[in-house]
Design a protein around this motif. Structure first.
Motif, PDB file in Angstrom:
ATOM      1  N   SER A 276       0.115   1.585  16.882  1.00 28.20           N
ATOM      2  CA  SER A 276      -0.942   2.548  16.544  1.00 28.20           C
ATOM      3  C   SER A 276      -0.343   3.921  16.221  1.00 28.20           C
ATOM      4  O   SER A 276      -0.798   4.610  15.298  1.00 28.20           O
ATOM      5  CB  SER A 276      -1.942   2.668  17.696  1.00 28.20           C
ATOM      6  OG  SER A 276      -1.319   3.090  18.895  1.00 28.20           O
ATOM      7  N   ALA A 277       0.713   4.293  16.961  1.00 26.63           N
ATOM      8  CA  ALA A 277       1.379   5.560  16.664  1.00 26.63           C
ATOM      9  C   ALA A 277       2.044   5.505  15.293  1.00 26.63           C
ATOM     10  O   ALA A 277       1.960   6.455  14.505  1.00 26.63           O
ATOM     11  CB  ALA A 277       2.412   5.875  17.745  1.00 26.63           C
ATOM     12  N   ARG A 278       2.682   4.389  14.998  1.00 22.31           N
ATOM     13  CA  ARG A 278       3.345   4.244  13.700  1.00 22.31           C
ATOM     14  C   ARG A 278       2.333   4.297  12.560  1.00 22.31           C
ATOM     15  O   ARG A 278       2.579   4.954  11.531  1.00 22.31           O
ATOM     16  CB  ARG A 278       4.114   2.926  13.664  1.00 22.31           C
ATOM     17  CG  ARG A 278       4.739   2.603  12.325  1.00 22.31           C
ATOM     18  CD  ARG A 278       5.480   1.289  12.372  1.00 22.31           C
ATOM     19  NE  ARG A 278       5.983   0.918  11.066  1.00 22.31           N
ATOM     20  CZ  ARG A 278       6.731  -0.153  10.814  1.00 22.31           C
ATOM     21  NH1 ARG A 278       7.068  -0.949  11.817  1.00 22.31           N
ATOM     22  NH2 ARG A 278       7.140  -0.419   9.608  1.00 22.31           N
ATOM     23  N   ASP A 279       1.206   3.628  12.730  1.00 17.95           N
ATOM     24  CA  ASP A 279       0.188   3.596  11.668  1.00 17.95           C
ATOM     25  C   ASP A 279      -0.330   4.996  11.362  1.00 17.95           C
ATOM     26  O   ASP A 279      -0.496   5.376  10.200  1.00 17.95           O
ATOM     27  CB  ASP A 279      -0.975   2.687  12.071  1.00 17.95           C
ATOM     28  CG  ASP A 279      -0.593   1.215  12.086  1.00 17.95           C
ATOM     29  OD1 ASP A 279       0.473   0.875  11.535  1.00 17.95           O
ATOM     30  OD2 ASP A 279      -1.354   0.413  12.680  1.00 17.95           O
ATOM     31  N   ARG A 281       1.158   7.942  12.084  1.00 18.04           N
ATOM     32  CA  ARG A 281       2.203   8.809  11.538  1.00 18.04           C
ATOM     33  C   ARG A 281       2.525   8.456  10.093  1.00 18.04           C
ATOM     34  O   ARG A 281       2.715   9.340   9.260  1.00 18.04           O
ATOM     35  CB  ARG A 281       3.481   8.707  12.375  1.00 18.04           C
ATOM     36  CG  ARG A 281       4.515   9.730  11.949  1.00 18.04           C
ATOM     37  CD  ARG A 281       5.869   9.517  12.583  1.00 18.04           C
ATOM     38  NE  ARG A 281       6.797  10.568  12.180  1.00 18.04           N
ATOM     39  CZ  ARG A 281       7.421  10.594  11.014  1.00 18.04           C
ATOM     40  NH1 ARG A 281       7.223   9.627  10.124  1.00 18.04           N
ATOM     41  NH2 ARG A 281       8.249  11.592  10.724  1.00 18.04           N
ATOM     42  N   ASP A 282       2.602   7.164   9.784  1.00 20.67           N
ATOM     43  CA  ASP A 282       2.921   6.760   8.411  1.00 20.67           C
ATOM     44  C   ASP A 282       1.812   7.132   7.438  1.00 20.67           C
ATOM     45  O   ASP A 282       2.033   7.192   6.227  1.00 20.67           O
ATOM     46  CB  ASP A 282       3.184   5.253   8.338  1.00 20.67           C
ATOM     47  CG  ASP A 282       4.503   4.866   8.998  1.00 20.67           C
ATOM     48  OD1 ASP A 282       5.276   5.788   9.355  1.00 20.67           O
ATOM     49  OD2 ASP A 282       4.768   3.659   9.145  1.00 20.67           O
ATOM     50  N   GLY A 283       0.606   7.374   7.972  1.00 18.12           N
ATOM     51  CA  GLY A 283      -0.502   7.774   7.116  1.00 18.12           C
ATOM     52  C   GLY A 283      -0.565   9.269   6.861  1.00 18.12           C
ATOM     53  O   GLY A 283      -1.393   9.737   6.061  1.00 18.12           O
TER      54      GLY A 283
END
Length: 366
Positions: A276-279, A281-283
């Motif tokens: 969820s953190a990656r999603d 941040r990548d957005g």
């Protein structure tokens, strides 16, 4: 046509960059104020201002707009001083502080009726300080938040918004309290976390010096903001205290939740935490200026033999591309080292990337 006079109170990085941006209009005259004459001399030598003075009354006497580009604590004192000075009828006073609620409320209490105060916060910065680091590109594509109080004349807000188009920033309006909560979460609290992590590791290092040795590289990158001015951040935290206390409580709960997953040995929950953190941040918009100063770094693979770094810097220098820092990172097991070059702006970084790729260097961004 009568020239517009702008007074910039504080000719450092932010004040100097505002001045350089507004000087794009030849009908604008910039008067700088600072308590230090050597700062004014530097601002004059770099062309940031047309005139400078250490006398506040002289700086603001003819001003149509006054920018308070001083540290947060000093803005309060300057507002107190302005109410005792001769100001132009209808003058607009605005600030560049990163805390808005307290400043806006204080301004409403102390400024005269013929003065309009509009809170402001240009959300861009640099790792360098002083007017020498100022640039007319500093605010380009960044958000510049205006926080007019209820009842502020709309024509005044529109006038200031139009003037600030010269910074090439994206002008947005926001309630002062909302601004403080959002900036507290995305700028102020990360400074607390970075410094807390550094202090934690420093404590471990007292017992085992390998912590400092292995902390170079990525650790330095994620904690870079811990090198910020301690006094400035002391004042910011105290002036945004209520929001930061709530964010701190929320953070403690979030940390407790993930540590519980670790304690339980919950692989799916741990993976979802990182996913969820990656999603999110990548957005986030790539290379978009925000509340924290961005890194303008390029990494170049270079063979480990004499002359290669000199060739790269010569290529960049020949095209007038300014380098602010160089670092060789020997963290690889192959024959190549990684050269990190830091640029002052996205524009210079992109020019450097294009040039080095043309000469067949393997260039990448983190």
């Amino acid at each position: 046509m009568k020239r517009t006079t702008i007074a910039v109170i504080g000719v450092g990085l932010i004040g100097g960059s505002i001045a350089l941006s507004l000087k794009r209009d030849p009908d604008i005259r910039i008067v700088g104020f600072d308590v230090r004459q050597d700062f004014l001399d530097k601002a004059l030598n770099t062309g940031a201002i047309h005139a400078g003075t250490t006398d506040l009354q002289t700086a603001v006497r003819e001003a149509n707009v006054i920018f308070l580009a001083a540290p947060v604590e000093q803005i309060y004192a300057i507002l107190e001083s302005l109410r005792t000075l001769d100001l132009q009828p209808g003058v607009i006073v605005t600030d560049a502080g990163s805390i808005k609620t307290g400043i806006v409320n204080h301004a409403i209490r102390v400024i005269p009726d013929h003065v309009t105060f509009i809170g402001g916060h240009p959300m861009a910065g640099s790792h360098k300080s002083g007017v020498e680091a100022a640039s007319d590109r500093l605010f380009e594509n960044a958000y510049y938040v205006l926080t007019p109080a209820p009842g502020t004349p709309e024509d005044k807000v529109e006038y200031l918004s139009e003037l600030l188009q010269l910074t090439r920033a994206k002008i947005v309006r926001m309630d002062a309290d909302t601004h403080d909560q959002v900036v507290g979460a995305v700028s102020h609290f990360p400074h607390i976390l970075a410094s807390a992590l550094v202090n934690l590791v420093a404590g471990y290092d007292d017992e085992n010096a390998w912590h400092a040795r292995l902390a170079a590289g990525g650790f330095r990158d994620i904690t870079r903001i811990a090198s910020s001015n301690p006094r400035m951040w002391r004042d910011i935290l105290l002036h945004n205290r209520e929001h930061l206390l709530q964010i701190g409580r929320d953070w403690s709960k979030a940390l407790e939740d993930v540590m519980k997953l670790v304690e339980e040995g919950n692989p799916d929950g741990i993976e979802q935490f990182f996913q969820s953190a990656r999603d999110f941040r990548d957005g986030l918009p790539e290379r978009k200026a925000g509340a924290l100063p961005p890194l303008y770094d390029l990494y170049i693979d270079i063979p480990d033999h004499p002359g290669e770094i000199g060739r790269i810097t010569t290529l960049l220098g020949a095209k007038q591309i300014n380098i602010t820092n160089l670092q060789i990172r020997e963290t690889r097991e192959d024959i190549y080292g990684a050269l990190r070059i830091t640029f002052q702006s996205q524009y210079e970084m992109e020019k450097g990337e294009e040039l080095l790729r043309y000469f067949e260097y393997n260039v990448y961004r983190r």
